[in-house]
Design a protein around this motif. Sequence first.
Motif, PDB file in Angstrom:
ATOM      1  N   PHE A 137       0.836  -1.199   0.000  1.00 11.95           N
ATOM      2  CA  PHE A 137       0.000   0.000   0.000  1.00 11.95           C
ATOM      3  C   PHE A 137       0.871   1.250   0.000  1.00 11.95           C
ATOM      4  O   PHE A 137       1.990   1.248   0.516  1.00 11.95           O
ATOM      5  CB  PHE A 137      -0.890   0.043   1.254  1.00 11.95           C
ATOM      6  CG  PHE A 137      -1.792  -1.141   1.425  1.00 11.95           C
ATOM      7  CD1 PHE A 137      -1.310  -2.335   1.948  1.00 11.95           C
ATOM      8  CD2 PHE A 137      -3.128  -1.065   1.061  1.00 11.95           C
ATOM      9  CE1 PHE A 137      -2.146  -3.436   2.094  1.00 11.95           C
ATOM     10  CE2 PHE A 137      -3.969  -2.162   1.215  1.00 11.95           C
ATOM     11  CZ  PHE A 137      -3.477  -3.340   1.730  1.00 11.95           C
ATOM     12  N   TYR A 173       0.238   5.346   1.188  1.00 10.60           N
ATOM     13  CA  TYR A 173      -0.616   6.347   1.798  1.00 10.60           C
ATOM     14  C   TYR A 173       0.090   7.689   1.749  1.00 10.60           C
ATOM     15  O   TYR A 173       1.324   7.762   1.759  1.00 10.60           O
ATOM     16  CB  TYR A 173      -0.899   6.000   3.268  1.00 10.60           C
ATOM     17  CG  TYR A 173      -1.897   4.887   3.477  1.00 10.60           C
ATOM     18  CD1 TYR A 173      -1.496   3.544   3.438  1.00 10.60           C
ATOM     19  CD2 TYR A 173      -3.242   5.161   3.728  1.00 10.60           C
ATOM     20  CE1 TYR A 173      -2.412   2.522   3.640  1.00 10.60           C
ATOM     21  CE2 TYR A 173      -4.161   4.141   3.936  1.00 10.60           C
ATOM     22  CZ  TYR A 173      -3.733   2.832   3.888  1.00 10.60           C
ATOM     23  OH  TYR A 173      -4.643   1.819   4.090  1.00 10.60           O
ATOM     24  N   GLN A 220       0.120  11.651   3.634  1.00 12.24           N
ATOM     25  CA  GLN A 220      -0.319  12.388   4.823  1.00 12.24           C
ATOM     26  C   GLN A 220       0.029  13.864   4.653  1.00 12.24           C
ATOM     27  O   GLN A 220       1.195  14.234   4.523  1.00 12.24           O
ATOM     28  CB  GLN A 220       0.359  11.833   6.077  1.00 12.24           C
ATOM     29  CG  GLN A 220      -0.167  12.424   7.371  1.00 12.24           C
ATOM     30  CD  GLN A 220       0.420  11.746   8.603  1.00 12.24           C
ATOM     31  OE1 GLN A 220       1.569  11.311   8.600  1.00 12.24           O
ATOM     32  NE2 GLN A 220      -0.379  11.633   9.650  1.00 12.24           N
ATOM     33  N   GLY A 237      -5.054  12.977   8.694  1.00 14.33           N
ATOM     34  CA  GLY A 237      -4.825  11.536   8.750  1.00 14.33           C
ATOM     35  C   GLY A 237      -4.247  11.039   7.438  1.00 14.33           C
ATOM     36  O   GLY A 237      -4.086  11.788   6.477  1.00 14.33           O
ATOM     37  N   LEU A 238      -3.916   9.766   7.402  1.00 17.00           N
ATOM     38  CA  LEU A 238      -3.366   9.177   6.186  1.00 17.00           C
ATOM     39  C   LEU A 238      -4.476   8.931   5.172  1.00 17.00           C
ATOM     40  O   LEU A 238      -5.562   8.472   5.522  1.00 17.00           O
ATOM     41  CB  LEU A 238      -2.684   7.839   6.507  1.00 17.00           C
ATOM     42  CG  LEU A 238      -1.279   7.903   7.081  1.00 17.00           C
ATOM     43  CD1 LEU A 238      -1.278   8.413   8.498  1.00 17.00           C
ATOM     44  CD2 LEU A 238      -0.608   6.536   7.007  1.00 17.00           C
ATOM     45  N   PHE A 248      -5.451   6.891   1.655  1.00 16.74           N
ATOM     46  CA  PHE A 248      -5.101   5.769   0.808  1.00 16.74           C
ATOM     47  C   PHE A 248      -4.873   6.235  -0.632  1.00 16.74           C
ATOM     48  O   PHE A 248      -5.686   6.976  -1.195  1.00 16.74           O
ATOM     49  CB  PHE A 248      -6.231   4.741   0.861  1.00 16.74           C
ATOM     50  CG  PHE A 248      -6.130   3.641  -0.144  1.00 16.74           C
ATOM     51  CD1 PHE A 248      -6.970   3.623  -1.254  1.00 16.74           C
ATOM     52  CD2 PHE A 248      -5.221   2.619   0.010  1.00 16.74           C
ATOM     53  CE1 PHE A 248      -6.892   2.611  -2.188  1.00 16.74           C
ATOM     54  CE2 PHE A 248      -5.131   1.595  -0.917  1.00 16.74           C
ATOM     55  CZ  PHE A 248      -5.979   1.591  -2.028  1.00 16.74           C
ATOM     56  N   LYS A 277      -2.974   0.282  -3.986  1.00 18.58           N
ATOM     57  CA  LYS A 277      -2.573  -0.978  -3.387  1.00 18.58           C
ATOM     58  C   LYS A 277      -2.225  -1.984  -4.463  1.00 18.58           C
ATOM     59  O   LYS A 277      -2.706  -1.897  -5.600  1.00 18.58           O
ATOM     60  CB  LYS A 277      -3.683  -1.549  -2.506  1.00 18.58           C
ATOM     61  CG  LYS A 277      -4.923  -1.963  -3.289  1.00 18.58           C
ATOM     62  CD  LYS A 277      -6.013  -2.513  -2.356  1.00 18.58           C
ATOM     63  CE  LYS A 277      -7.257  -2.873  -3.156  1.00 18.58           C
ATOM     64  NZ  LYS A 277      -8.363  -3.344  -2.267  1.00 18.58           N
ATOM     65  N   LEU A 334       3.841  13.993   2.986  1.00 19.29           N
ATOM     66  CA  LEU A 334       4.594  12.868   3.541  1.00 19.29           C
ATOM     67  C   LEU A 334       3.977  11.577   3.023  1.00 19.29           C
ATOM     68  O   LEU A 334       2.761  11.386   3.121  1.00 19.29           O
ATOM     69  CB  LEU A 334       4.515  12.926   5.068  1.00 19.29           C
ATOM     70  CG  LEU A 334       5.283  11.888   5.892  1.00 19.29           C
ATOM     71  CD1 LEU A 334       6.763  11.914   5.571  1.00 19.29           C
ATOM     72  CD2 LEU A 334       5.060  12.156   7.384  1.00 19.29           C
ATOM     73  N   PHE A 361       3.861   7.352   2.824  1.00 26.35           N
ATOM     74  CA  PHE A 361       4.181   6.132   3.559  1.00 26.35           C
ATOM     75  C   PHE A 361       3.883   4.908   2.698  1.00 26.35           C
ATOM     76  O   PHE A 361       2.801   4.795   2.113  1.00 26.35           O
ATOM     77  CB  PHE A 361       3.347   6.014   4.833  1.00 26.35           C
ATOM     78  CG  PHE A 361       3.735   6.978   5.912  1.00 26.35           C
ATOM     79  CD1 PHE A 361       3.031   8.153   6.091  1.00 26.35           C
ATOM     80  CD2 PHE A 361       4.800   6.698   6.751  1.00 26.35           C
ATOM     81  CE1 PHE A 361       3.387   9.043   7.097  1.00 26.35           C
ATOM     82  CE2 PHE A 361       5.164   7.582   7.762  1.00 26.35           C
ATOM     83  CZ  PHE A 361       4.449   8.757   7.917  1.00 26.35           C
ATOM     84  N   PHE A 389       4.288  -0.069   8.509  1.00 24.33           N
ATOM     85  CA  PHE A 389       4.576   1.131   7.745  1.00 24.33           C
ATOM     86  C   PHE A 389       6.072   1.408   7.710  1.00 24.33           C
ATOM     87  O   PHE A 389       6.805   1.099   8.653  1.00 24.33           O
ATOM     88  CB  PHE A 389       3.892   2.345   8.378  1.00 24.33           C
ATOM     89  CG  PHE A 389       2.415   2.403   8.138  1.00 24.33           C
ATOM     90  CD1 PHE A 389       1.537   1.743   8.975  1.00 24.33           C
ATOM     91  CD2 PHE A 389       1.897   3.124   7.069  1.00 24.33           C
ATOM     92  CE1 PHE A 389       0.169   1.784   8.758  1.00 24.33           C
ATOM     93  CE2 PHE A 389       0.533   3.180   6.847  1.00 24.33           C
ATOM     94  CZ  PHE A 389      -0.328   2.510   7.684  1.00 24.33           C
TER      95      PHE A 389
END
Lengths: 117, 113
Positions: free
Chosen positions: A34, A36, A38, A43-44, A46, A49, A88, A90, A107
Amino acid sequence: AQSVAQPEDQVNVAEGNPLTVKCTYSVSGNPYLFWYVQYPNRGLQFLLKYITGDNLVKGSYGFEAEFNKSQTSFHLKKPSALVSDSALYFCAVRGGASSSNTGKLIFGQGTTLQVKP
Amino acid sequence: EAGVVQSPRYKIIEKKQPVAFWCNPISGHNTLYWYRQNLGQGPELLIRYENEEAVDDSQLPKDRFSAERLKGVDSTLKIQPAELGDSAVYLCASSPGPLREQYFGPGTRLTVT
């Protein structure tokens, strides 16, 4: 044990240029991968995937990622960066359905993407 | 469709005080997660619920942390007593099932002084 590595703390790119954010992983069994994003004080979100199928996965906001099993990598890419992509990012991995770690996301440390006008 | 809701967004407390965080997941999402995100790091799972059952709490410091998900919808995470090292962002996430992508709330930023 599952692990994710994002080797770059920060990636700088000029607006309009292609970008790549690197991710490598280690997992037993087939990986679920995945990405993500931010934004500050949020919040993160999506992005995309990979579970199975085509190695090139397309996601939100024009991002895509390439799964490479031999190199155990899942790099995030975008053909033309926007200033608004600065955030950012992840990478995360989860063991497959047969793994004892079902449902648990691991993560990476995160990579700050800075897109300059 | 409403996203994952968390409250409060920010909390400042003195060490040794208790604190609680609340999460309302996306409607219909049976799986709920609590993560802790330290500054400059990725989120780390604290606990995962399937409906009202905690199925993975191996990373939850059980001497001071507790969580509940009564009725399998909303969830509360509690710290008692808080320590300086608990300062972090606490994220709640939900998903339709354990193998599906997770949707995150905005988080609660906890500062322990």
